[in-house]
Design an enzyme around this catalytic site. Structure first.
Site, PDB file in Angstrom:
ATOM      1  N   LEU A 130     -26.452  11.140  23.305  1.00  0.00           N
ATOM      2  CA  LEU A 130     -25.475  10.582  24.229  1.00  0.00           C
ATOM      3  C   LEU A 130     -25.910  10.769  25.676  1.00  0.00           C
ATOM      4  O   LEU A 130     -26.527  11.776  26.028  1.00  0.00           O
ATOM      5  CB  LEU A 130     -24.118  11.256  24.030  1.00  0.00           C
ATOM      6  CG  LEU A 130     -23.491  11.172  22.635  1.00  0.00           C
ATOM      7  CD1 LEU A 130     -22.154  11.911  22.631  1.00  0.00           C
ATOM      8  CD2 LEU A 130     -23.307   9.728  22.203  1.00  0.00           C
ATOM      9  N   SER A 131     -25.570   9.815  26.511  1.00  0.00           N
ATOM     10  CA  SER A 131     -25.778   9.981  27.944  1.00  0.00           C
ATOM     11  C   SER A 131     -24.840  11.077  28.447  1.00  0.00           C
ATOM     12  O   SER A 131     -23.790  11.343  27.836  1.00  0.00           O
ATOM     13  CB  SER A 131     -25.489   8.681  28.680  1.00  0.00           C
ATOM     14  OG  SER A 131     -24.112   8.359  28.584  1.00  0.00           O
ATOM     15  N   PRO A 132     -25.187  11.751  29.541  1.00  0.00           N
ATOM     16  CA  PRO A 132     -24.291  12.782  30.076  1.00  0.00           C
ATOM     17  C   PRO A 132     -22.880  12.271  30.365  1.00  0.00           C
ATOM     18  O   PRO A 132     -21.905  12.978  30.129  1.00  0.00           O
ATOM     19  CB  PRO A 132     -25.008  13.224  31.363  1.00  0.00           C
ATOM     20  CG  PRO A 132     -26.447  12.986  31.076  1.00  0.00           C
ATOM     21  CD  PRO A 132     -26.473  11.724  30.254  1.00  0.00           C
TER      22      PRO A 132
END
Length: 242
Positions: free
Chosen positions: A59-61
Site C-alpha cells: 500500500l502507498s503511505p
C-alpha cells in the site's frame, strides 16, 4: 539523505490539506517512528505510491494512513491485521498498542517470513505473524478490539465478526468492482467512508506462491457445483433413447 528526515517529509505531506489523510497525533508519531525502508527498501520507501512485492500490492503511505485512521486503535487495544503483506501497517500499529498486542496473518507463506524479518529489523519482533486463511481469522487470540482487513470482500467475513469484541471495529474495503472503505461493527453494520480500490481477499489455493495455479480451488468448487446441477446424459432432451 537521512531516512528520519525523509519520514518527516512524508508525514508532513500526508498531513497537508492537499491530502489530509494523517489527522491524529498517534498516527503522525507512529509513521515518523517506523523505518519504512526496513519494509520496502530505501528507493521506494518514502514515495507515496503502491507497488508490487512478492506477489502482493504494498500500500502507498496515504492508503495505509486512511486505513489506520479509520481503525482508530486505543493504546491498550488487541489488534489483528488480516493480510499482513510486508508488515508495515502492523509495525505502525505496534507503535500505538505495543508489539505484543498485535497479531498478523497472511495466506502466503513467503510473505509471512518476509513480514517477520521486516518487523524484527524495525524493532517489533514481538508482533506475531502466522500463516492463515484470512477469512478464518486467528481465533486463538480473540476477541480483538480492532481488526484490519487489507483486502476487499463483498461482505465482512463471518469469522472476523465473531472474533470482534462487542464494541470492536473491523475496517475493510467492502465490495467487488466498486469498493468503499468501511467500518463494520460486531453486528455487521457498516459505515462507509469513501471509495477505494484493493485486490480481493484470496482463499486457500490462490496465493501467489501456489505451485499449481492454472485453476484455483475456488474454480474447482464452482466447477463441481455446476457439474452436480447439470443434467446427466440420459436426461438430455436431444438424445433419442428410442
Amino acid at each position: 539523505m537521512d531516512p528520519a528526515v525523509l519520514r518527516g517529509d512524508m508525514v508532513d505531506s500526508l498531513q497537508h490539506e492537499s491530502k489530509g489523510v494523517v489527522q491524529s497525533e498517534w498516527l503522525s508519531a507512529a509513521m515518523r517512528s517506523v523505518p519504512r525502508e526496513a519494509f520496502v527498501g530505501e528507493q521506494q520507501a518514502y514515495s507515496d505510491r503502491p507497488f508490487e512485492r512478492l506477489g502482493t500490492r504494498v500500500l502507498s503511505p496515504s492508503t495505509a494512513a486512511r486505513l489506520l485512521e479509520a481503525l482508530a486503535p486505543e493504546a491498550d487495544d488487541e489488534v489483528l491485521v488480516v493480510g499482513a503483506g510486508v508488515g508495515y501497517t502492523a509495525a505502525v500499529l505496534a507503535e500505538r498498542v505495543g508489539p505484543a498486542r498485535v497479531q498478523a496473518i497472511d495466506i502466503t507463506r513467503r510473505l509471512v517470513y518476509e513480514a517477520r524479518s521486516n518487523l524484527a529489523e524495525a524493532g517489533h519482533e514481538a508482533v506475531l505473524v502466522d500463516r492463515r486463511d484470512g477469512a478464518e481469522g486467528l481465533p486463538e487470540y480473540a476477541p480483538y478490539d480492532r481488526i484490519l482487513l487489507e483486502a476487499a470482500a463483498v461482505e465482512p467475513p463471518r469469522a472476523l465478526l465473531d472474533q470482534l469484541a462487542d464494541d470492536g471495529r473491523l475496517v475493510m474495503p467492502l465490495g467487488a468492482n466498486e469498493q468503499t472503505l468501511a467500518i463494520v461493527d460486531a453486528d455487521g453494520r457498516a459505515e462507509r467512508l469513501g471509495s477505494v480500490a484493493f485486490q480481493p481477499m484470496l482463499v486457500e489455493g490462490e496465493q501467489a506462491d501456489t505451485v499449481e495455479r492454472n485453476r484455483t480451488r475456488r474454480e474447482d468448487r464452482e466447477h463441481a457445483q455446476r457439474s452436480a446441477q447439470s443434467r446427466a446424459g440420459w436426461e438430455q432432451d436431444w438424445i433419442d433413447w428410442d
